[in-house]
Design an enzyme around this catalytic site. Structure first.
Site, PDB file in Angstrom:
ATOM      1  CD  GLU A  13       3.129 -10.034   8.987  1.00 46.88           C
ATOM      2  OE1 GLU A  13       3.344  -9.480   8.159  1.00 46.88           O
ATOM      3  OE2 GLU A  13       4.387 -10.287   9.534  1.00 46.88           O
ATOM      4  CG  ASP A 200       3.745  -2.197   0.133  1.00 50.46           C
ATOM      5  OD1 ASP A 200       3.725  -3.047   0.815  1.00 50.46           O
ATOM      6  OD2 ASP A 200       4.898  -2.431  -0.559  1.00 50.46           O
TER       7      ASP A 200
HETATM    8  N1  ADE Z   1       5.830  -6.412   2.996  1.00 51.14           N
HETATM    9  C1  ADE Z   1       5.444  -5.629   2.845  1.00 51.14           C
HETATM   10  N2  ADE Z   1       5.878  -5.110   1.530  1.00 51.14           N
HETATM   11  C2  ADE Z   1       6.592  -5.394   1.417  1.00 51.14           C
HETATM   12  C3  ADE Z   1       7.916  -4.026   0.210  1.00 51.14           C
HETATM   13  N3  ADE Z   1       7.592  -3.321  -0.116  1.00 51.14           N
HETATM   14  N4  ADE Z   1       9.413  -4.753   1.092  1.00 51.14           N
HETATM   15  C4  ADE Z   1       9.742  -5.511   1.679  1.00 51.14           C
HETATM   16  N5  ADE Z   1       8.858  -6.215   2.405  1.00 51.14           N
HETATM   17  C5  ADE Z   1       7.059  -5.436   2.359  1.00 51.14           C
END
Ligand code: ADE
Length: 232
Positions: A13, A200
């Site tokens: 990041e 996601d």
């Molecule tokens: N960072 C990226 N995806 C995430 C998720 N599903 N839950 C918590 N932090 C995240």
């Protein structure tokens, strides 16, 4: 003069931003490496905080105490809680809430830190506007919305938990640092914004999608941050 703290939880990041900056000073503290210098015309301190809310809060306080930052930006990835946010899209924070804080037994709202006077830590309007403008410039094909970040010390990877975060907090994305950075900024009277690209869907597919998309998503967020700091 503005001095902008830029925090990412993981190397991927912040690595691209660190590679582009001109570093003048490095400080190692609490296991974190703070690099102060310039990114284009902006005076910045870039740091990887490590994952989770405690690391993020410590990081903000060190940025304030050691570097006297005037603004803080959190860049990174998140799981989507909003059907309008697909993988690769960007969420710019309107505000942030701790989703794992529960003192409802004493009359506080779910997510409200007792005696703080607010449950939602509001992001700075000027930083939100700059982030939107930079996104349109740098990532014109990427869908970006302004919305709510919900944070907790949990990777969200189940439909049931996701639905709970939506119904309890009306969250737009879930991650693990933003509310702590917002909380630390609030306590120190510093404007903040959180920029998160979606890696996601925070559901049963998250475990599969996250490793495939985290790098590209993090790059979207970092490109936006690099552009917006030039105008602060
Ligand atoms: N960072 C990226 N995806 C995430 C998720 N599903 N839950 C918590 N932090 C995240």
């Amino acid at each position: 003069m503005s001095k902008i703290g830029i925090i990412g939880a993981m190397d991927l990041e912040v690595d691209a931003l660190k590679a582009k900056m001109n570093t003048e000073k490095t400080l190692k503290k609490a296991g974190m490496v703070f690099q102060e210098g310039t990114l284009g015309d902006a005076h910045v301190v870039i740091v990887k905080s490590g994952i989770g809310k405690v690391n993020a809060a410590l990081c903000v306080q060190i940025l304030v105490d050691e570097f006297r930052i005037t603004h803080v930006i959190n860049t990174g990835v998140a799981g989507s809680l909003n059907a309008a946010l697909d993988i690769g899209d960007i969420l710019i924070s309107k505000d942030a809430i701790h989703h794992d804080m529960d003192v409802t037994i004493f009359g506080y709202q779910l997510g409200e830190v007792p005696q703080m006077g607010t449950r939602e830590f509001a992001a700075d309007e000027q930083l939100i506007a700059l982030a939107k403008a930079s996104c349109e410039k740098v990532n014109p094909d990427i869908n970006a919305i302004v919305g709510r970040v919900v944070s907790g010390d949990q990777f969200i990877s189940s439909k049931d938990v996701k639905e709970r975060l939506i119904s309890n907090f009306q969250g737009d994305c879930a991650e693990m640092e933003g509310a702590s950075i917002a909380h630390g900024a609030y306590l120190n009277g510093i404007p903040f914004v959180i920029i998160r690209a979606i890696s996601d869907k925070a559901d049963d597919s998250a475990e599969m999608d996250y490793p495939s998309f985290e790098r590209a998503a993090a790059a979207h967020s970092a490109a936006l941050v690099e552009d917006m700091v030039q105008s602060i």
